[in-house]
Design a protein around this motif. Structure first.
Motif, PDB file in Angstrom:
ATOM      1  N   PRO A  96      11.199 -44.067 -73.632  1.00 49.44           N
ATOM      2  CA  PRO A  96      10.532 -42.887 -73.789  1.00 49.44           C
ATOM      3  C   PRO A  96      11.560 -41.656 -73.993  1.00 49.44           C
ATOM      4  N   LEU A  97      10.991 -40.645 -74.866  1.00 46.53           N
ATOM      5  CA  LEU A  97      12.113 -39.714 -75.378  1.00 46.53           C
ATOM      6  C   LEU A  97      11.348 -38.092 -75.161  1.00 46.53           C
ATOM      7  N   ARG A  98      12.345 -37.236 -75.011  1.00 47.32           N
ATOM      8  CA  ARG A  98      11.444 -35.932 -74.461  1.00 47.32           C
ATOM      9  C   ARG A  98      12.416 -34.884 -75.063  1.00 47.32           C
ATOM     10  N   ARG A  99      11.856 -33.898 -75.700  1.00 46.73           N
ATOM     11  CA  ARG A  99      12.640 -32.711 -75.957  1.00 46.73           C
ATOM     12  C   ARG A  99      11.855 -31.445 -75.332  1.00 46.73           C
ATOM     13  N   ASP A 100      12.872 -30.892 -74.749  1.00 43.64           N
ATOM     14  CA  ASP A 100      12.340 -29.431 -73.863  1.00 43.64           C
ATOM     15  C   ASP A 100      11.908 -28.546 -75.109  1.00 43.64           C
ATOM     16  N   LEU A 101      11.034 -27.822 -74.806  1.00 46.00           N
ATOM     17  CA  LEU A 101      10.546 -26.693 -75.619  1.00 46.00           C
ATOM     18  C   LEU A 101      10.520 -25.121 -75.186  1.00 46.00           C
ATOM     19  N   ALA A 102      11.675 -25.106 -74.298  1.00 49.66           N
ATOM     20  CA  ALA A 102      11.737 -23.658 -73.647  1.00 49.66           C
ATOM     21  C   ALA A 102      12.285 -23.052 -74.611  1.00 49.66           C
ATOM     22  N   GLU A 103      13.024 -23.218 -75.674  1.00 47.69           N
ATOM     23  CA  GLU A 103      13.669 -22.418 -76.646  1.00 47.69           C
ATOM     24  C   GLU A 103      13.006 -22.621 -77.904  1.00 47.69           C
ATOM     25  N   PRO A 104      13.009 -21.626 -78.955  1.00 51.41           N
ATOM     26  CA  PRO A 104      12.310 -21.677 -80.015  1.00 51.41           C
ATOM     27  C   PRO A 104      12.764 -23.065 -80.856  1.00 51.41           C
ATOM     28  N   VAL A 105      11.885 -23.612 -81.702  1.00 50.49           N
ATOM     29  CA  VAL A 105      12.504 -24.972 -82.381  1.00 50.49           C
ATOM     30  C   VAL A 105      12.902 -24.206 -83.909  1.00 50.49           C
ATOM     31  N   GLN A 106      13.980 -24.738 -84.174  1.00 48.26           N
ATOM     32  CA  GLN A 106      14.471 -24.277 -85.539  1.00 48.26           C
ATOM     33  C   GLN A 106      13.765 -24.822 -86.836  1.00 48.26           C
ATOM     34  N   PRO A 107      13.369 -23.981 -87.640  1.00 48.50           N
ATOM     35  CA  PRO A 107      12.654 -24.267 -88.900  1.00 48.50           C
ATOM     36  C   PRO A 107      13.402 -25.489 -89.679  1.00 48.50           C
ATOM     37  N   VAL A 108      12.352 -26.037 -90.275  1.00 49.20           N
ATOM     38  CA  VAL A 108      12.955 -27.217 -91.301  1.00 49.20           C
ATOM     39  C   VAL A 108      12.828 -26.945 -92.911  1.00 49.20           C
ATOM     40  N   ALA A 109      13.614 -27.429 -93.584  1.00 46.15           N
ATOM     41  CA  ALA A 109      13.291 -27.486 -94.994  1.00 46.15           C
ATOM     42  C   ALA A 109      12.272 -28.108 -95.585  1.00 46.15           C
ATOM     43  N   LEU A 110      11.726 -29.089 -94.999  1.00 49.69           N
ATOM     44  CA  LEU A 110      10.665 -29.912 -95.550  1.00 49.69           C
ATOM     45  C   LEU A 110       9.059 -29.065 -95.625  1.00 49.69           C
ATOM     46  N   ARG A 111       8.677 -28.890 -96.691  1.00 48.69           N
ATOM     47  CA  ARG A 111       7.297 -28.290 -96.910  1.00 48.69           C
ATOM     48  C   ARG A 111       6.331 -28.966 -95.865  1.00 48.69           C
ATOM     49  N   VAL A 112       5.727 -28.103 -94.975  1.00 46.52           N
ATOM     50  CA  VAL A 112       4.894 -28.528 -93.955  1.00 46.52           C
ATOM     51  C   VAL A 112       3.408 -28.115 -94.036  1.00 46.52           C
ATOM     52  N   GLU A 113       2.428 -28.719 -94.049  1.00 46.60           N
ATOM     53  CA  GLU A 113       1.004 -28.180 -94.229  1.00 46.60           C
ATOM     54  C   GLU A 113       0.301 -28.603 -92.881  1.00 46.60           C
ATOM     55  N   THR A 114      -0.434 -27.892 -92.336  1.00 42.82           N
ATOM     56  CA  THR A 114      -1.350 -28.111 -91.372  1.00 42.82           C
ATOM     57  C   THR A 114      -2.596 -28.791 -91.831  1.00 42.82           C
ATOM     58  N   ILE A 115      -3.021 -29.897 -91.529  1.00 37.52           N
ATOM     59  CA  ILE A 115      -4.131 -30.695 -91.953  1.00 37.52           C
ATOM     60  C   ILE A 115      -5.367 -30.406 -91.595  1.00 37.52           C
ATOM     61  N   GLY A 116      -6.235 -29.935 -92.699  1.00 37.63           N
ATOM     62  CA  GLY A 116      -7.602 -29.899 -92.524  1.00 37.63           C
ATOM     63  C   GLY A 116      -8.361 -30.772 -93.335  1.00 37.63           C
ATOM     64  N   PRO A 117      -9.716 -30.804 -93.319  1.00 41.61           N
ATOM     65  CA  PRO A 117     -10.567 -31.725 -94.371  1.00 41.61           C
ATOM     66  C   PRO A 117     -10.042 -31.882 -95.793  1.00 41.61           C
ATOM     67  N   GLU A 118      -9.303 -30.753 -96.502  1.00 43.04           N
ATOM     68  CA  GLU A 118      -9.182 -30.849 -97.910  1.00 43.04           C
ATOM     69  C   GLU A 118      -7.620 -31.749 -97.864  1.00 43.04           C
ATOM     70  N   LEU A 119      -7.073 -31.883 -96.680  1.00 39.72           N
ATOM     71  CA  LEU A 119      -5.746 -32.861 -96.818  1.00 39.72           C
ATOM     72  C   LEU A 119      -5.992 -34.148 -96.172  1.00 39.72           C
TER      73      LEU A 119
END
Length: 287
Positions: free
Chosen positions: A131-154
């Motif tokens: 099992p692995l865990r990441r605490d989310l109390a602090e903001p998460v750093q941005p990433v260089a990868l282009r990331v899209e939220t998936i809807g029906p079109e994707l």
């Protein structure tokens, strides 16, 4: 306490998911999550309901099991009942009827007395999971990868990445649509990672259990043609950021300990490994 085991219908899925949400706490080990049920809804709500077993008492739902294939039950209980010997005995009795004869496995929280009950009945320690865990109390750093939220079109691109990452998968855009229409997906996000040329290279689905509760990664995959570029790490970080936006207190995931590459990816994404957990396996009878 009277205990009843039932197979719910599709209309009862909301109640089951609601119980699983409440049972997710930072004080509990990783366990069956509403996201596990939500991911299964890709096969349809009726099919998912048929794969569930629910143990109830006068106060409501006591335990939930999800048949993951023919010979594995993923099971959890209300946190305050993990040490209830009577419930554990009833669960163990019912598992013999739910699972086929011969080799079978049960996944349960590591603090459940059910492990002791099954061990006394000859069930052995099975596969090791990390099992692995990441605490989310602090903001998460941005990433260089282009990331899209998936809807029906994707959805088709997301399904293609998943099938490439998991060769035995039958995931399709249509099944993504069934999953996205399910009750659990109201608190979920599906993300697609694209490289500099716009090629889909990685995907992740994350499931919140509500504000202040652990959120789950289920699943994450990288297209095999694009491995070795940290895309798995970056899509995982993006998934953690999405869970924080949904109000999750942490991001959790469990992967087989033998999956050394998977464990390394989550560690690189800021997760911390917890103590290993083990399935319980019923061996074949001795000849």
């Amino acid at each position: 306490m009277t205990i009843r085991m039932t197979t719910p219908d599709a209309r009862a899925l909301t109640d089951v998911i609601g119980a699983l949400r409440v049972w997710q706490t930072e004080a509990s080990p990783i366990q069956l999550h509403p996201g596990d049920v939500g991911w299964n809804v890709r096969f349809g709500e009726a099919e998912t309901a048929a794969a569930l077993r629910v143990w109830s008492g006068d106060a409501g739902i006591l335990a939930v099991g999800l048949l993951d294939g023919a010979d594995l039950v993923r099971l959890t209980t209300a946190p305050e009942l993990r040490t209830d010997a009577r419930l554990a005995g009833r669960l163990a009795d019912d598992l013999d009827g739910i699972l086929p004869e011969g080799t079978a496995a049960v996944e349960a929280p590591q603090d459940a007395v059910l492990h002791d009950v099954l061990g006394a009945r000859g069930w052995r320690r099975g596969e090791a999971w990390t099992p692995l865990r990441r605490d989310l109390a602090e903001p998460v750093q941005p990433v260089a990868l282009r990331v899209e939220t998936i809807g029906p079109e994707l959805a088709a691109a997301r399904a293609e990445v998943h099938r490439a990452a998991f060769p035995n998968s039958t995931f399709t855009a249509q099944r993504w649509g069934m999953m996205a229409a399910g009750a659990a997906y109201a608190d979920a996000r599906c993300l697609l990672g694209l490289d500099a040329q716009g090629t889909p290279v990685a995907a992740i689905t994350v499931w919140s259990a509500g504000p202040g509760r652990p959120g789950l990664i289920e699943p994450m995959g990288v297209h095999p043609d694009h491995r070795g570029h940290r895309y798995g790490t970056e899509i995982t970080v993006a998934g953690a950021a999405a869970l924080r936006e949904l109000g999750s207190s942490s991001a959790v995931v469990a992967t087989p300990s033998a999956n050394v590459g998977g464990v390394a990816t989550y560690l690189a994404a800021g997760f911390e490994a917890q103590a290993e957990r083990y399935d319980r396996t019923r061996p074949l009878p001795a000849r």
